[in-house]
Write a protein that holds these residues in place. Sequence first.
Motif, mmCIF file in Angstrom:
data_model
loop_
_atom_site.group_PDB
_atom_site.id
_atom_site.type_symbol
_atom_site.label_atom_id
_atom_site.label_comp_id
_atom_site.label_asym_id
_atom_site.label_seq_id
_atom_site.Cartn_x
_atom_site.Cartn_y
_atom_site.Cartn_z
ATOM 1 N N ASP A 25 0.833 -1.204 0.000
ATOM 2 C CA ASP A 25 0.000 0.000 0.000
ATOM 3 C C ASP A 25 0.870 1.258 0.000
ATOM 4 O O ASP A 25 0.587 2.221 -0.711
ATOM 5 C CB ASP A 25 -0.924 0.024 1.220
ATOM 6 C CG ASP A 25 -2.053 -0.981 1.094
ATOM 7 O OD1 ASP A 25 -2.284 -1.479 -0.026
ATOM 8 O OD2 ASP A 25 -2.698 -1.266 2.123
ATOM 9 N N LYS A 26 1.924 1.245 0.806
ATOM 10 C CA LYS A 26 2.803 2.404 0.862
ATOM 11 C C LYS A 26 3.505 2.619 -0.475
ATOM 12 O O LYS A 26 3.640 3.752 -0.939
ATOM 13 C CB LYS A 26 3.845 2.237 1.973
ATOM 14 C CG LYS A 26 3.251 2.384 3.354
ATOM 15 C CD LYS A 26 4.315 2.215 4.409
ATOM 16 C CE LYS A 26 3.725 2.303 5.794
ATOM 17 N NZ LYS A 26 4.745 2.143 6.829
ATOM 18 N N GLU A 29 1.087 4.142 -2.860
ATOM 19 C CA GLU A 29 0.854 5.548 -2.533
ATOM 20 C C GLU A 29 2.016 6.421 -3.021
ATOM 21 O O GLU A 29 1.800 7.503 -3.579
ATOM 22 C CB GLU A 29 0.681 5.712 -1.021
ATOM 23 C CG GLU A 29 0.314 7.118 -0.606
ATOM 24 C CD GLU A 29 0.099 7.230 0.882
ATOM 25 O OE1 GLU A 29 -0.044 8.374 1.352
ATOM 26 O OE2 GLU A 29 0.073 6.191 1.583
ATOM 27 N N ARG A 32 1.758 6.832 -6.779
ATOM 28 C CA ARG A 32 0.718 7.811 -7.131
ATOM 29 C C ARG A 32 1.210 9.235 -6.891
ATOM 30 O O ARG A 32 0.962 10.130 -7.698
ATOM 31 C CB ARG A 32 -0.547 7.556 -6.310
ATOM 32 C CG ARG A 32 -1.403 6.425 -6.845
ATOM 33 C CD ARG A 32 -2.789 6.430 -6.202
ATOM 34 N NE ARG A 32 -2.756 6.356 -4.747
ATOM 35 C CZ ARG A 32 -2.670 5.216 -4.036
ATOM 36 N NH1 ARG A 32 -2.636 4.062 -4.661
ATOM 37 N NH2 ARG A 32 -2.650 5.243 -2.728
#
Length: 102
Positions: A25-26, A29, A32
């Motif tokens: 997830d990190k 992120e 992005r």
Amino acid sequence: MSLPDGPADHRRHHHRHRHRHRKEDKEDEVRRMLQTPHPSVPADLCDRAAAHGARLLRRRRALRRTGWLLLTAAALCLTVWASATQPWDPPPADRTPPLIGW
């Protein structure tokens, strides 16, 4: 990879899986964030940073000089006081010792 045998193994397996999921997830992120347009940097940012650094250096130098000046003044005052009062000498006696054997 073996199957969990008991509750402790299950918790350990679940923790490893959860940790891997958070890491992914990190990373997503961060990807992005890097794909978005970068914010513009002010043209005078370098000049302002250099001026700020110069001010900090002048302030630290002034504080250091002031500290040394105060320390030197204190040492000088202590030296003058000690040479004038000579605190290492015993104080004068208030009365004379008795005269024995006269």
